[in-house]
Design an enzyme around this catalytic site. Structure first.
Site, PDB file in Angstrom:
ATOM      1  N   THR A 211       0.763  -1.201   0.133  1.00 45.41           N
ATOM      2  CA  THR A 211       0.122   0.031   0.063  1.00 45.41           C
ATOM      3  C   THR A 211       0.787   1.206   0.214  1.00 45.41           C
ATOM      4  O   THR A 211       2.192   1.354   0.354  1.00 45.41           O
ATOM      5  CB  THR A 211      -0.901  -0.186   1.256  1.00 45.41           C
ATOM      6  OG1 THR A 211      -1.725  -1.283   1.092  1.00 45.41           O
ATOM      7  CG2 THR A 211      -1.645   1.411   1.687  1.00 45.41           C
ATOM      8  N   VAL A 240     -12.570  -6.061   2.021  1.00 47.73           N
ATOM      9  CA  VAL A 240     -11.937  -4.750   2.513  1.00 47.73           C
ATOM     10  C   VAL A 240     -11.010  -4.723   3.341  1.00 47.73           C
ATOM     11  O   VAL A 240     -11.252  -5.572   4.530  1.00 47.73           O
ATOM     12  CB  VAL A 240     -13.379  -3.783   2.722  1.00 47.73           C
ATOM     13  CG1 VAL A 240     -12.803  -2.380   2.876  1.00 47.73           C
ATOM     14  CG2 VAL A 240     -14.316  -3.632   1.821  1.00 47.73           C
TER      15      VAL A 240
HETATM   16  N1  ASP Z   1      -3.133  -2.748   4.578  1.00 46.78           N
HETATM   17  C1  ASP Z   1      -3.395  -3.184   3.188  1.00 46.78           C
HETATM   18  C2  ASP Z   1      -4.770  -4.299   3.212  1.00 46.78           C
HETATM   19  O1  ASP Z   1      -4.783  -5.149   4.021  1.00 46.78           O
HETATM   20  C3  ASP Z   1      -2.375  -3.946   2.385  1.00 46.78           C
HETATM   21  C4  ASP Z   1      -1.040  -3.253   2.616  1.00 46.78           C
HETATM   22  O2  ASP Z   1      -0.834  -2.352   3.360  1.00 46.78           O
HETATM   23  O3  ASP Z   1      -0.318  -3.441   1.624  1.00 46.78           O
HETATM   24  O4  ASP Z   1      -5.671  -4.127   2.405  1.00 46.78           O
END
Ligand code: ASP
Length: 345
Positions: A211, A240
């Site tokens: 992310t 989600v």
């Molecule tokens: N936190 C994000 C999710 O679980 C993934 C990520 O941070 O790469 O959708």
């Protein structure tokens, strides 16, 4: 004895945290910090070319936000502009280059929060919106709601004049191969060992998360935070994560801090990670670094969650703890000094 053990804990957390981010500053000064995801990012899973590409992309993102802040623009504008650079880059799990769901589509989530007013906007399950962070901001500013999802969010986007793009616009071969490997591993039919993988594939796998997020403090002393993602590889369609959940993936309040999370989202939701950091500051009187360390290295880890955050307080202090081997991260101060890190040490 109790005091000795807390001192030891702080010492251990400080060592674990890796290179120390920005220095404390007295007067409010503009600062911007970003992350590009956390994971098992190690030097072995990296080539010099890929490492350079990440450094360049992180620097470009920081400079885009810095231009806005140095011209007197708002932290919200800086957060959006910074994240848009990373959404457009195929290196990160956001916008173009986001991970695939188990159905072979890309579904984006994003959120943004204004620390001055505590207004917030979020979107989830988008398939056709080029810049999810821009739509999250529109939800915050142009609708009476905080979160819109799926078809309703896309209809709102059309009404707001957003161009829709085909889902394929976001697809990359690297992420498709990553999905195939995840599904083979799930079925137990994948090749064992990673000797056959290209360095790029190895890095994509190591980078299970990815992310992007930004936190900013502007000249007026206002904080803002934003996060944008494709979620997690092979997620069920409709899943989600934390990134669009205010308080889990994103939080900002001028009185405490601006925070953006990255990692295994289910744990960040259960740990209400971003808000927990702000709450430790507000109710327990901890400073930014102590609060962020206690939550990420302590409470999140206790749940079994992996990942990290970037956090910024109104004095311009930055904390970036993570409990994975690496996290793409960087910050830029008012003088334009840039620091970028990938690994723990
Ligand atoms: N936190 C994000 C999710 O679980 C993934 C990520 O941070 O790469 O959708």
């Amino acid at each position: 004895m109790k005091r000795l053990s807390s001192l030891l804990l702080v010492l251990v957390l400080t060592v674990l945290q890796g290179p120390a981010p920005a220095v404390a500053q007295e007067a409010p000064r503009y600062v911007l910090a970003i992350h590009g995801g956390a994971g098992t990012i190690t030097r072995d899973a990296m080539t010099p070319e890929l490492e350079e590409a990440y450094h360049d992309a992180l620097r470009e993102a920081l400079e885009a936000g810095h231009r806005i802040l140095s011209a007197g623009g708002s932290s919200l504008d800086a957060v959006v502009a910074t994240i848009q650079v990373m959404e457009a880059s195929p290196l990160f799990n956001a916008g173009v280059g986001a991970v695939f769901t188990s159905e072979g589509t890309v579904e984006h989530d994003a959120s943004i929060m204004d620390g001055r007013t505590r207004d917030a906007g979020a979107v989830s399950g988008l398939k056709h919106i080029e810049s999810p962070i821009a739509l999250a901001r529109s939800v915050m500013e142009q609708s009476p709601h905080v979160m819109l999802s799926g078809a309703g969010a896309e209809r709102f986007a059309e009404e707001q004049g957003f161009q829709k793009v085909p889902n394929e616009h976001f697809h990359t071969d690297r992420r498709r191969r990553q999905l195939e490997r995840a599904q083979e591993a799930e079925r137990g039919t994948g090749p064992t060992g990673d000797a056959a993988l290209t360095p790029d594939d190895r890095e994509a796998d190591a980078h299970r998360f990815g992310t992007v997020g930004a936190v900013a403090l502007d000249r007026d002393g206002n904080l803002a935070a934003g996060t944008s993602t494709g979620g997690m590889t092979n997620k069920r369609f409709g899943r989600v994560g934390d990134s669009p959940i205010i308080g889990a993936g994103t939080y900002a309040d001028n009185e405490t801090a601006a925070i953006s999370s990255t990692g295994h989202g289910e744990f960040f939701i259960r740990g209400v990670v971003a808000y927990d950091i702000a709450a430790m500051m507000r109710y327990a009187g901890l400073d930014l670094t102590a609060a962020a360390n206690a939550v990420v290295m302590g409470r999140l880890g206790d749940l079994g969650g992996t990942g990290g955050v970037i956090a910024l307080d109104r004095h311009g202090n930055v904390a970036a703890p993570f409990n994975t081997p690496g996290m793409y991260r960087g910050w830029i101060d008012a003088e334009g000094n840039v620091e970028i890190f990938i690994y723990r040490h």
